[in-house]
Design a protein around this motif. Structure first.
Motif, PDB file in Angstrom:
ATOM      1  N   ARG A  52      15.216   1.309  10.818  1.00  0.00           N
ATOM      2  CA  ARG A  52      15.145   1.366   9.350  1.00  0.00           C
ATOM      3  C   ARG A  52      15.350   2.796   8.855  1.00  0.00           C
ATOM      4  O   ARG A  52      16.069   3.039   7.890  1.00  0.00           O
ATOM      5  CB  ARG A  52      13.813   0.801   8.862  1.00  0.00           C
TER       6      ARG A  52
ATOM      7  N   GLN B 227      18.506   4.134   6.563  1.00  0.00           N
ATOM      8  CA  GLN B 227      18.291   4.768   5.258  1.00  0.00           C
ATOM      9  C   GLN B 227      18.943   6.143   5.202  1.00  0.00           C
ATOM     10  O   GLN B 227      19.619   6.484   4.227  1.00  0.00           O
ATOM     11  CB  GLN B 227      16.790   4.868   4.956  1.00  0.00           C
TER      12      GLN B 227
ATOM     13  N   THR C 158       9.961   8.031   1.411  1.00  0.00           N
ATOM     14  CA  THR C 158       9.729   6.686   0.869  1.00  0.00           C
ATOM     15  C   THR C 158       9.910   5.633   1.948  1.00  0.00           C
ATOM     16  O   THR C 158       9.088   4.713   2.083  1.00  0.00           O
ATOM     17  CB  THR C 158      10.678   6.417  -0.323  1.00  0.00           C
ATOM     18  N   THR C 159      10.961   5.765   2.749  1.00  0.00           N
ATOM     19  CA  THR C 159      11.219   4.807   3.823  1.00  0.00           C
ATOM     20  C   THR C 159      10.137   4.861   4.891  1.00  0.00           C
ATOM     21  O   THR C 159       9.677   3.816   5.369  1.00  0.00           O
ATOM     22  CB  THR C 159      12.606   5.059   4.443  1.00  0.00           C
TER      23      THR C 159
ATOM     24  N   ARG D 212       7.068   5.758   4.475  1.00  0.00           N
ATOM     25  CA  ARG D 212       5.881   5.134   3.872  1.00  0.00           C
ATOM     26  C   ARG D 212       5.983   3.610   3.904  1.00  0.00           C
ATOM     27  O   ARG D 212       5.057   2.924   4.310  1.00  0.00           O
ATOM     28  CB  ARG D 212       5.691   5.598   2.433  1.00  0.00           C
ATOM     29  N   GLU D 213       7.133   3.090   3.458  1.00  0.00           N
ATOM     30  CA  GLU D 213       7.319   1.636   3.390  1.00  0.00           C
ATOM     31  C   GLU D 213       7.299   0.985   4.772  1.00  0.00           C
ATOM     32  O   GLU D 213       6.760  -0.113   4.938  1.00  0.00           O
ATOM     33  CB  GLU D 213       8.633   1.300   2.695  1.00  0.00           C
ATOM     34  N   ALA D 214       7.903   1.636   5.742  1.00  0.00           N
ATOM     35  CA  ALA D 214       8.045   1.053   7.070  1.00  0.00           C
ATOM     36  C   ALA D 214       6.810   1.215   7.949  1.00  0.00           C
ATOM     37  O   ALA D 214       6.575   0.382   8.837  1.00  0.00           O
ATOM     38  CB  ALA D 214       9.257   1.655   7.785  1.00  0.00           C
TER      39      ALA D 214
ATOM     40  N   ASP E  81       2.239   3.163   4.798  1.00  0.00           N
ATOM     41  CA  ASP E  81       1.513   2.344   3.829  1.00  0.00           C
ATOM     42  C   ASP E  81       1.168   0.952   4.350  1.00  0.00           C
ATOM     43  O   ASP E  81       0.394   0.226   3.721  1.00  0.00           O
ATOM     44  CB  ASP E  81       2.299   2.237   2.518  1.00  0.00           C
ATOM     45  N   VAL E  82       1.727   0.573   5.494  1.00  0.00           N
ATOM     46  CA  VAL E  82       1.415  -0.714   6.114  1.00  0.00           C
ATOM     47  C   VAL E  82       0.039  -0.653   6.783  1.00  0.00           C
ATOM     48  O   VAL E  82      -0.643  -1.671   6.904  1.00  0.00           O
ATOM     49  CB  VAL E  82       2.500  -1.076   7.156  1.00  0.00           C
TER      50      VAL E  82
END
Length: 159
Positions: free
Chosen positions: A29, A33, A121-122, A124-126, A129-130
């Motif tokens: 991912r 990105q 951001t990527t 964090r998302e991947a 933040d999970v």
């Protein structure tokens, strides 16, 4: 040397397979990105990050390879790509004829400034933040120990 295998129990196997799957998926991912948004590979992005953090924006290639856990030939290829794009330069080491420094250019700094927000951001998302703060702490501690031991040349557990 004991050649008898210590097979993984179900909890150990779950940890191993989860690590392999998560590492591969997160890596894929992040790579995707960076390619789409910044036209950089993840390794190239990390080269720019390390150079930006280094005094004078430069590091010896051998030191950079160690930081990135990359082979010297693999790093040379990535730095060649960055150099062709005008993001990194090279200079000889005055005290060692074999030594070469990678040097971040102003264009490289700007590329990093542009790429960093999407990359963070990527990440964090991947991954970040999970996980809960407690899970992140355990992950950082556990994987930090793996890195420390492997860098020392021994992955054997202490008992």
């Amino acid at each position: 040397m004991n050649t008898e295998a210590r097979w993984l129990d179900s909890q150990e196997m779950a940890a191993w397979t989860s690590f392999i799957a998560a590492a591969g998926l997160v890596s894929r991912r992040v790579e995707q990105q960076l390619k789409e948004d910044a036209q950089l590979s993840h390794v190239q992005y990390e080269v720019l990050v390390h150079l930006a953090a280094a005094p004078g924006g430069e590091m010896r290639m051998t030191e950079l390879a160690d930081c990135l856990v990359s082979s010297k030939s693999g790093l040379t290829y990535q730095v060649n790509q960055l150099e062709q794009a005008g993001l990194v330069g090279r200079r000889s080491c005055p005290s060692d004829v074999r030594g070469v420094f990678a040097v971040l250019t102003e264009a490289g700094r700007e590329k990093l400034r542009q790429a960093a927000p999407g990359h963070v951001t990527t990440v964090r998302e991947a991954l970040i933040d999970v996980l809960t703060p407690e899970q992140r702490a355990v992950l950082a501690e556990g994987l930090g120990e793996v890195v420390r031991r492997l860098r020392l040349g021994s992955a054997a557990p202490t008992k």
